[in-house]
Design a protein around this motif. Structure first.
Motif, PDB file in Angstrom:
ATOM      1  N   PRO A 645     -39.312  -6.286  46.442  1.00  0.00           N
ATOM      2  CA  PRO A 645     -39.512  -7.796  47.143  1.00  0.00           C
ATOM      3  C   PRO A 645     -39.071  -8.794  46.215  1.00  0.00           C
ATOM      4  O   PRO A 645     -38.698  -8.521  45.007  1.00  0.00           O
ATOM      5  CB  PRO A 645     -41.153  -7.798  47.042  1.00  0.00           C
ATOM      6  CG  PRO A 645     -41.722  -6.949  46.031  1.00  0.00           C
ATOM      7  CD  PRO A 645     -40.663  -5.765  46.001  1.00  0.00           C
ATOM      8  N   GLN A 646     -39.164 -10.135  46.651  1.00  0.00           N
ATOM      9  CA  GLN A 646     -38.813 -11.302  45.781  1.00  0.00           C
ATOM     10  C   GLN A 646     -39.692 -11.247  44.447  1.00  0.00           C
ATOM     11  O   GLN A 646     -40.654 -10.970  44.482  1.00  0.00           O
ATOM     12  CB  GLN A 646     -38.907 -12.416  46.588  1.00  0.00           C
ATOM     13  CG  GLN A 646     -38.014 -12.722  47.554  1.00  0.00           C
ATOM     14  CD  GLN A 646     -38.141 -13.875  48.353  1.00  0.00           C
ATOM     15  OE1 GLN A 646     -39.380 -14.120  49.039  1.00  0.00           O
ATOM     16  NE2 GLN A 646     -37.491 -14.938  48.533  1.00  0.00           N
ATOM     17  N   LYS A 647     -38.726 -12.064  43.686  1.00  0.00           N
ATOM     18  CA  LYS A 647     -39.225 -12.224  42.158  1.00  0.00           C
ATOM     19  C   LYS A 647     -39.852 -11.060  41.241  1.00  0.00           C
ATOM     20  O   LYS A 647     -40.577 -11.058  40.475  1.00  0.00           O
ATOM     21  CB  LYS A 647     -40.497 -13.021  42.279  1.00  0.00           C
ATOM     22  CG  LYS A 647     -40.383 -14.279  43.238  1.00  0.00           C
ATOM     23  CD  LYS A 647     -39.112 -14.987  42.771  1.00  0.00           C
ATOM     24  CE  LYS A 647     -38.895 -15.774  41.513  1.00  0.00           C
ATOM     25  NZ  LYS A 647     -37.305 -15.971  41.330  1.00  0.00           N
ATOM     26  N   GLY A 649     -37.430  -9.081  39.870  1.00  0.00           N
ATOM     27  CA  GLY A 649     -36.213  -8.750  39.097  1.00  0.00           C
ATOM     28  C   GLY A 649     -34.748  -8.127  40.003  1.00  0.00           C
ATOM     29  O   GLY A 649     -34.019  -7.302  39.333  1.00  0.00           O
ATOM     30  N   THR A 650     -34.890  -8.691  41.109  1.00  0.00           N
ATOM     31  CA  THR A 650     -33.666  -8.191  41.987  1.00  0.00           C
ATOM     32  C   THR A 650     -32.440  -8.631  41.644  1.00  0.00           C
ATOM     33  O   THR A 650     -31.596  -7.932  41.680  1.00  0.00           O
ATOM     34  CB  THR A 650     -34.148  -8.179  43.567  1.00  0.00           C
ATOM     35  OG1 THR A 650     -34.407 -10.023  43.626  1.00  0.00           O
ATOM     36  CG2 THR A 650     -35.548  -7.633  43.930  1.00  0.00           C
ATOM     37  N   THR A 651     -32.470  -9.739  41.159  1.00  0.00           N
ATOM     38  CA  THR A 651     -31.027 -10.381  40.668  1.00  0.00           C
ATOM     39  C   THR A 651     -30.501  -9.680  39.465  1.00  0.00           C
ATOM     40  O   THR A 651     -29.461  -9.341  39.360  1.00  0.00           O
ATOM     41  CB  THR A 651     -31.149 -11.766  40.508  1.00  0.00           C
ATOM     42  OG1 THR A 651     -32.032 -12.424  41.638  1.00  0.00           O
ATOM     43  CG2 THR A 651     -29.785 -12.631  40.626  1.00  0.00           C
ATOM     44  N   THR A 655     -27.081  -7.662  39.281  1.00  0.00           N
ATOM     45  CA  THR A 655     -26.076  -7.761  38.492  1.00  0.00           C
ATOM     46  C   THR A 655     -25.811  -6.500  37.565  1.00  0.00           C
ATOM     47  O   THR A 655     -24.638  -6.342  37.594  1.00  0.00           O
ATOM     48  CB  THR A 655     -26.569  -9.018  37.416  1.00  0.00           C
ATOM     49  OG1 THR A 655     -27.181  -9.992  38.171  1.00  0.00           O
ATOM     50  CG2 THR A 655     -25.258  -9.492  36.525  1.00  0.00           C
ATOM     51  N   PHE A 656     -26.528  -5.786  37.291  1.00  0.00           N
ATOM     52  CA  PHE A 656     -26.297  -4.681  36.417  1.00  0.00           C
ATOM     53  C   PHE A 656     -25.790  -3.854  37.391  1.00  0.00           C
ATOM     54  O   PHE A 656     -24.845  -2.858  36.745  1.00  0.00           O
ATOM     55  CB  PHE A 656     -27.742  -4.141  35.983  1.00  0.00           C
ATOM     56  CG  PHE A 656     -28.565  -4.977  35.033  1.00  0.00           C
ATOM     57  CD1 PHE A 656     -27.857  -5.894  34.324  1.00  0.00           C
ATOM     58  CD2 PHE A 656     -29.876  -4.610  34.679  1.00  0.00           C
ATOM     59  CE1 PHE A 656     -28.969  -6.970  33.575  1.00  0.00           C
ATOM     60  CE2 PHE A 656     -30.711  -5.496  33.874  1.00  0.00           C
ATOM     61  CZ  PHE A 656     -30.016  -6.812  33.438  1.00  0.00           C
ATOM     62  N   LEU A 657     -25.976  -3.556  38.553  1.00  0.00           N
ATOM     63  CA  LEU A 657     -25.367  -2.572  39.290  1.00  0.00           C
ATOM     64  C   LEU A 657     -23.824  -3.128  39.708  1.00  0.00           C
ATOM     65  O   LEU A 657     -22.867  -2.304  39.893  1.00  0.00           O
ATOM     66  CB  LEU A 657     -25.969  -2.511  40.852  1.00  0.00           C
ATOM     67  CG  LEU A 657     -27.514  -1.729  40.883  1.00  0.00           C
ATOM     68  CD1 LEU A 657     -27.943  -1.919  42.393  1.00  0.00           C
ATOM     69  CD2 LEU A 657     -26.766  -0.441  40.751  1.00  0.00           C
ATOM     70  N   LYS A 845     -32.362 -15.540  22.925  1.00  0.00           N
ATOM     71  CA  LYS A 845     -32.679 -16.860  23.452  1.00  0.00           C
ATOM     72  C   LYS A 845     -33.257 -16.908  24.813  1.00  0.00           C
ATOM     73  O   LYS A 845     -34.048 -17.654  25.004  1.00  0.00           O
ATOM     74  CB  LYS A 845     -31.234 -17.649  23.425  1.00  0.00           C
ATOM     75  CG  LYS A 845     -31.503 -19.202  23.240  1.00  0.00           C
ATOM     76  CD  LYS A 845     -30.090 -19.975  22.785  1.00  0.00           C
ATOM     77  CE  LYS A 845     -30.189 -21.060  23.778  1.00  0.00           C
ATOM     78  NZ  LYS A 845     -28.648 -21.457  24.077  1.00  0.00           N
ATOM     79  N   LYS A 846     -32.463 -15.915  25.581  1.00  0.00           N
ATOM     80  CA  LYS A 846     -33.094 -15.765  26.924  1.00  0.00           C
ATOM     81  C   LYS A 846     -34.132 -15.054  26.979  1.00  0.00           C
ATOM     82  O   LYS A 846     -35.025 -15.325  27.851  1.00  0.00           O
ATOM     83  CB  LYS A 846     -31.891 -15.263  27.772  1.00  0.00           C
ATOM     84  CG  LYS A 846     -32.303 -14.940  29.240  1.00  0.00           C
ATOM     85  CD  LYS A 846     -32.311 -16.330  30.105  1.00  0.00           C
ATOM     86  CE  LYS A 846     -32.484 -15.999  31.743  1.00  0.00           C
ATOM     87  NZ  LYS A 846     -32.280 -17.131  32.316  1.00  0.00           N
ATOM     88  N   LYS A 847     -34.396 -14.080  25.948  1.00  0.00           N
ATOM     89  CA  LYS A 847     -35.565 -13.433  26.299  1.00  0.00           C
ATOM     90  C   LYS A 847     -35.633 -12.277  26.922  1.00  0.00           C
ATOM     91  O   LYS A 847     -36.503 -11.861  27.615  1.00  0.00           O
ATOM     92  CB  LYS A 847     -36.922 -14.218  25.946  1.00  0.00           C
ATOM     93  CG  LYS A 847     -37.152 -15.120  25.107  1.00  0.00           C
ATOM     94  CD  LYS A 847     -38.082 -14.608  23.962  1.00  0.00           C
ATOM     95  CE  LYS A 847     -38.575 -15.570  22.793  1.00  0.00           C
ATOM     96  NZ  LYS A 847     -37.365 -15.834  21.888  1.00  0.00           N
TER      97      LYS A 847
HETATM   98  P1  A3P Z   1     -39.337 -15.614  36.413  1.00  0.00           P
HETATM   99  O1  A3P Z   1     -38.320 -16.169  36.491  1.00  0.00           O
HETATM  100  O2  A3P Z   1     -40.438 -15.780  37.175  1.00  0.00           O
HETATM  101  O3  A3P Z   1     -39.740 -15.063  34.912  1.00  0.00           O
HETATM  102  P2  A3P Z   1     -35.690 -11.915  41.481  1.00  0.00           P
HETATM  103  O4  A3P Z   1     -34.227 -11.854  40.779  1.00  0.00           O
HETATM  104  O5  A3P Z   1     -36.200 -10.866  42.150  1.00  0.00           O
HETATM  105  O6  A3P Z   1     -35.954 -13.284  41.963  1.00  0.00           O
HETATM  106  O7  A3P Z   1     -36.789 -11.996  40.015  1.00  0.00           O
HETATM  107  C1  A3P Z   1     -36.595 -12.979  39.047  1.00  0.00           C
HETATM  108  C2  A3P Z   1     -37.353 -12.297  37.991  1.00  0.00           C
HETATM  109  O8  A3P Z   1     -36.701 -11.586  37.367  1.00  0.00           O
HETATM  110  C3  A3P Z   1     -37.682 -13.201  36.872  1.00  0.00           C
HETATM  111  O9  A3P Z   1     -38.761 -13.941  37.221  1.00  0.00           O
HETATM  112  C4  A3P Z   1     -37.901 -12.443  35.621  1.00  0.00           C
HETATM  113  O10 A3P Z   1     -39.021 -12.467  35.193  1.00  0.00           O
HETATM  114  C5  A3P Z   1     -37.197 -11.167  36.438  1.00  0.00           C
HETATM  115  N1  A3P Z   1     -36.279 -10.425  35.333  1.00  0.00           N
HETATM  116  C6  A3P Z   1     -36.041  -9.154  35.084  1.00  0.00           C
HETATM  117  N2  A3P Z   1     -35.073  -9.097  34.200  1.00  0.00           N
HETATM  118  C7  A3P Z   1     -34.381 -10.230  34.124  1.00  0.00           C
HETATM  119  C8  A3P Z   1     -33.131 -10.457  33.383  1.00  0.00           C
HETATM  120  N3  A3P Z   1     -32.731  -9.375  32.620  1.00  0.00           N
HETATM  121  N4  A3P Z   1     -32.990 -11.749  33.374  1.00  0.00           N
HETATM  122  C9  A3P Z   1     -33.607 -12.690  33.874  1.00  0.00           C
HETATM  123  N5  A3P Z   1     -34.750 -12.409  34.886  1.00  0.00           N
HETATM  124  C10 A3P Z   1     -34.989 -11.165  34.586  1.00  0.00           C
END
Ligand code: A3P
Length: 916
Positions: A645-647, A649-651, A655-657, A845-847
């Motif tokens: 689902p959304q949020k 880590g799908t993006t 990106t890694f894929l 920096k990005k953590k």
């Molecule tokens: P937050 O921005 O609330 O921290 P999605 O891409 O599904 O919308 O998910 C966003 C979330 O992916 C981010 O939520 C973050 O916590 C998580 N995430 C996991 N790996 C990440 C990465 N390498 N870079 C950025 N965000 C990452």
């Protein structure tokens, strides 16, 4: 099935008699001539010659008429000539001869629908106890229920009884036992439970006596004052006209001849609770004096006077066609009208291509006259009926001179028929990749219609071989709308040609697609003696068989026929007039006809749930592949989906894929960027072509294609739609703590300027009650619902096996994405494995982990991913942990069930930290 069959042999006898006389006459003539010439005239040579010429002339004059007489009268079966080119009248041409004394008798009033107040006690659903999941009669029952769209649940008898009530209502209106013995021999506890249910909710039972190896004579039906005799061969079935059960079925006639099977059971009782519904005679039941013995009861109704439960017991299964009708009537009666089918049937016969046919097989003027007179007779039985003629102008007058006159006579009678456009050249639309060309060809047909005065405003069209309708060829839909303003079409191919009972309708781009029925006549079935399986097969279909049942089960029928079925042996005229008469004889069905547009409107009013299409995979059906453009390929479909689902880590995963050399994602969407959002949203209505354009094969032919749309996870319809198109696809989902996910989502839409999120705190959103303003409640639901993971995963798992599902722990994706990508590649079976070690690096920096570019710089996700916002308030966290407690507990069970060894740490934490 023999009662209505035309006795061909009887018809043949007088002809053979005439033929014999002619043969005798001819033999005498030659003999006399031979005797006469030599004795008197041989000595005079000149006169001889004259006499010889005279004799030849006489012989010719006598033989020619005899020859023609024989050709016209003799059963063509015995003459070795090419039928298709013959212009002689065919004596084998069948004529409808359904004899039925009932045909004009009184009909059932339309309001006779078995309805009583008792129907309100239970739902309109049937519970069917089968012997095994594979037993024949059980399958027949289920198929009949599917065909008539009656809801049902199958249970294997002998196991426990399922839950029968919900709140204070019965879940089933009728209970059916494929084998009544299973009911009679139920253990005491279950039997009492079931009987109590039947009494309290006024639910009736239908039972079938299964054939037994042992022949029983006068055996008591366990616990009931009724006796049975088994394994009997029967004939001549008739109905009890006084029975209250009869509704769809019309009594009065007898089905003469042997009944199918030699294992019938008959009933004998002298308790007033029992009333016969059907009778028959023993096969040897006519005495020497020709006296008929008492008929034997083959279906019995139990009025419930004995134990307060109403039943109908069948002495044989559904092999006998009449039993199918009686089964439906019993359902209607025992459910107090809950499961009553409407008695209205709408009926349309398309002649797909009135001008398309090979020379020698086309219609001639006398065939057109026959069509018109049959049409008039059908109109008396089916109000509003007119043959619906499809035209392909290019083939007008492509026959021999007589056939061309047939075409003209059709046009002289334009107003007698309904009309619709076929393709100008009968070309299949999927072969066009150019819209202009398709439109031009359609316009040719339109000009032809204008020139000949054929009406072209029916809003209906049929495509040759159903091409382009389903699988949808968007060019066809566009051209149809532009040239003809098409609103309705019909196809046999949705979702598949077979089984016919599952054909359905849908609406695409405002064009209503109706399911279309076949009547067993194809372009090449033009002579009765060439009918596959013989004439008996066609008559069987008409007299209670497939065609008859198609009309009984479908409230709206569009049949497909061809021009050749109206010339030659005029099989369509025979078939339809016969089946209509048979329906009139045996049913109370009220047939009528209408325009295709009205039929379509009625159809979708009856079945609104069919409005949305379900796109299947054209490559899963060879028939569909044949009517699919060569330029399209199933390689233009993804091999795996990241469903959200959304949020979670799908993006990051997307990106890694995309870094992987053998993996490719879809082309970006102009509206929703990297996500296509096809299966969950309105994009689905744009059709399959639209979706496939995101996966160009030429660029990515060797790559493993995927798409990621994070909203797929919790979309109600998504698993079903994905399964229809991509049944073998692999699914990837990422899970994090649902509480954290909800908070991240709130921050996300707040950052996107959502006014509600900006006016209400997170805590206010998640605690919004049912009296809160609607937009706030909607936002709360969108925030919280996706986190009910177990619920959504269960929905996916009803369509996909767990082996096709891969669950990623979103926390590990953050902390150790390299391990996650290795595991994912194993799941996807991608070889050689790509080593992500040098390609992902933690960015202080990005953590978060970011992509390494040129071995040095890192490229991280944008600002919107890994946002900075204050931590969630403790009270919100606790509240959400409690809120998700039951869902999380169910998730643990689900994960264990599908074989996931390690329960994610966040899930354990959420469960242990949750206040009870
Ligand atoms: P937050 O921005 O609330 O921290 P999605 O891409 O599904 O919308 O998910 C966003 C979330 O992916 C981010 O939520 C973050 O916590 C998580 N995430 C996991 N790996 C990440 C990465 N390498 N870079 C950025 N965000 C990452």
């Amino acid at each position: 099935m023999t009662n209505f069959k035309m006795n061909i042999d009887k018809l043949r006898l007088p002809l053979l008699g005439k033929e014999a006389t002619i043969k005798r006459k001819k033999n005498c003539m030659t003999q006399c001539l031979r005797n006469w010439i030599p004795t008197r005239l041989f000595p005079h040579r000149i006169s001889n010659l004259k006499i010889l010429i005279l004799a030849v002339l006489i012989v010719v004059l006598i033989i020619i008429p005899i020859y023609y007489y024989r050709l016209s009268q003799f059963d063509l079966k015995y003459i070795n000539i090419n039928y298709s080119m013959s212009s002689f009248h065919r004596s084998t041409r069948p004529t409808p001869n359904i004899r039925c004394s009932m045909i004009n008798g009184p009909r059932l009033p339309q309001n006779h629908d078995h309805k009583t107040e008792a129907r309100l006690r239970s739902d309109p659903k049937v519970l069917v106890f089968v012997e095994t999941m594979y037993s024949k009669l059980g399958k027949d029952i289920a198929e009949l229920l599917v065909h008539t769209r009656i809801k049902y649940k199958i249970e294997v008898a002998g196991k426990s009884v399922p839950v029968l009530t919900s709140l204070d209502k019965g879940k089933y209106g009728v209970i059916v036992f494929e084998n009544l013995n299973k009911y009679l021999q139920m253990d005491k506890w279950n039997r009492e439970l079931l009987d109590k249910y039947c009494r309290e909710y006024f639910v009736g039972i239908i039972g079938f006596i299964n054939p037994s190896e042992e022949t029983l004579v006068g055996a008591e039906l366990k616990g009931f004052p009724i006796f049975i005799h088994t394994n009997i061969q029967l004939k001549d079935a008739a109905l009890n006209a006084a029975s209250q059960i009869l509704r769809l079925t019309r009594p009065g006639e007898t089905v003469w001849g042997p009944l199918p099977g030699d294992d019938w059971t008959i009933f004998q009782a002298n308790h007033s609770t029992y009333e016969p519904l059907e009778w028959a005679h023993k096969i040897d039941d006519y005495g020497h004096e020709g006296l008929m013995k008492t008929p034997l009861t083959t279906i019995v109704q139990d009025h419930g006077l004995f134990d307060n439960i109403q039943r109908v017991i069948f002495g044989s299964g559904l092999k006998f066609w009449l039993h199918r009708l009686l089964f439906l009537d019993s359902l209607s009666y025992l459910s107090h009208g809950q499961l009553s089918l409407s008695l209205e049937r709408k009926f349309l016969i398309d002649i797909d291509d009135i001008f398309v046919g090979d020379k020698g097989t086309r219609i001639k003027p006398e065939d057109v006259s026959a069509m018109l007179s049959t049409q008039r007779r059908i109109q008396n039985m089916v109000p509003g009926f007119k043959f619906n003629l499809g035209f392909s102008g290019k083939y007008y007058q492509h026959g021999n001179p007589d056939e061309d006159k047939g075409d003209d006579l059709i046009l002289e009678n334009i107003d007698e028929f309904r009309w619709f456009s076929h393709m100008w050249n009968h070309q299949q639309p999927h072969l066009y990749d150019n819209l202009t060309q398709l439109i031009d060809d359609m316009n040719l047909n339109k000009n032809f219609a204008k020139e000949k005065g054929i009406p072209f405003d029916s809003g209906y069209s049929v495509s040759p071989h159903h091409s382009g309708v389903y699988p949808a060829h968007e060019l066809l839909y566009t051209a149809w709308k532009r040239v003809w303003n098409i609103r309705v079409t019909s196809t046999e191919e949705y979702p598949h040609l077979r089984p016919a009972r599952l054909r359905r309708g849908f609406i695409h781009r405002n064009i209503m697609v109706l399911p279309r029925q076949t009547c067993g006549l194809f372009t090449h079935t033009i002579y009765i003696d060439k009918y596959p399986g013989g004439r008996d097969k066609l008559d069987e279909s008409i007299q209670g068989g497939e065609l008859f049942q198609t009309i009984v089960y479908n409230p709206i029928n569009i049949f497909m026929t061809h021009m050749s079925n109206y010339g030659n042996d005029r099989l369509a005229l025979y078939t339809f007039e016969s089946v209509i008469k048979f329906l009139q004889c045996w049913t109370n069905i009220k047939l009528s006809s209408d325009t295709p547009l009205q039929l379509a409107e009625s159809y979708f009013k009856l079945y609104p749930e069919e409005t949305d299409p379900i796109w299947g995979n054209p490559c899963d059906d060879p028939k569909h592949q044949k009517i699919w453009s060569k330029n399209k390929s199933c390689d233009s479909l993804p091999k795996f989906l990241v469903i959200g689902p959304q949020k979670t880590g799908t993006t990051a995963l997307y990106t890694f894929l995309s870094i992987h050399p053998s993996i490719a994602s879809n082309l970006p969407s102009t509206e929703t960027f990297e996500e296509i959002q096809f299966f969950n949203a309105n994009n689905y209505y744009k059709g399959l072509d639209w979706y496939m354009n995101f996966f160009p094969v030429d660029v990515n032919s060797s790559r493993y294609m995927f798409e990621k749309s994070a909203t797929y996870f919790d979309g109600d319809l998504v698993p079903k739609r994905v399964h229809a198109l991509l049944p073998h696809t692999k699914l990837v989902t990422i899970l994090i703590s649902p509480a954290k996910r909800a908070y991240s989502w709130y921050q996300h839409i707040k950052a996107h300027g959502d006014t509600i999120a900006n006016n209400y705190s997170f805590h206010q959103v998640i605690t919004a009650g049912d009296t809160a303003p609607k937009p706030l409640r909607e936002l709360r639901n969108r925030c919280l619902n996706p986190g009910k993971y177990s619920q959504h995963l269960e929905r996916w798992l009803t369509y996909f096996p767990p082996q096709q599902l891969h669950i990623i722990d979103g926390e590990i994706l953050k902390s150790n994405p390299i391990e996650v990508m290795d595991e994912l590649q194993k799941f996807l079976k991608i070889t050689p494995q790509f080593n992500y070690t040098g390609h992902l690096r933690y960015d202080e920096k990005k953590k978060f982990y970011c992509q390494v570019l040129n071995g040095e710089r890192t490229k991280c996700l944008g600002k919107s991913k890994g946002r900075h916002y204050p931590p969630m308030e403790e009270k919100s966290l606790k509240l959400l942990q409690r809120y998700y407690l039951s869902h999380n507990t169910a998730l643990v069970k689900l994960l264990k069930r599908i074989g996931m060894r390690n329960v994610p740490q966040w899930l354990q934490d959420d469960l242990t930290d949750s206040p009870t």
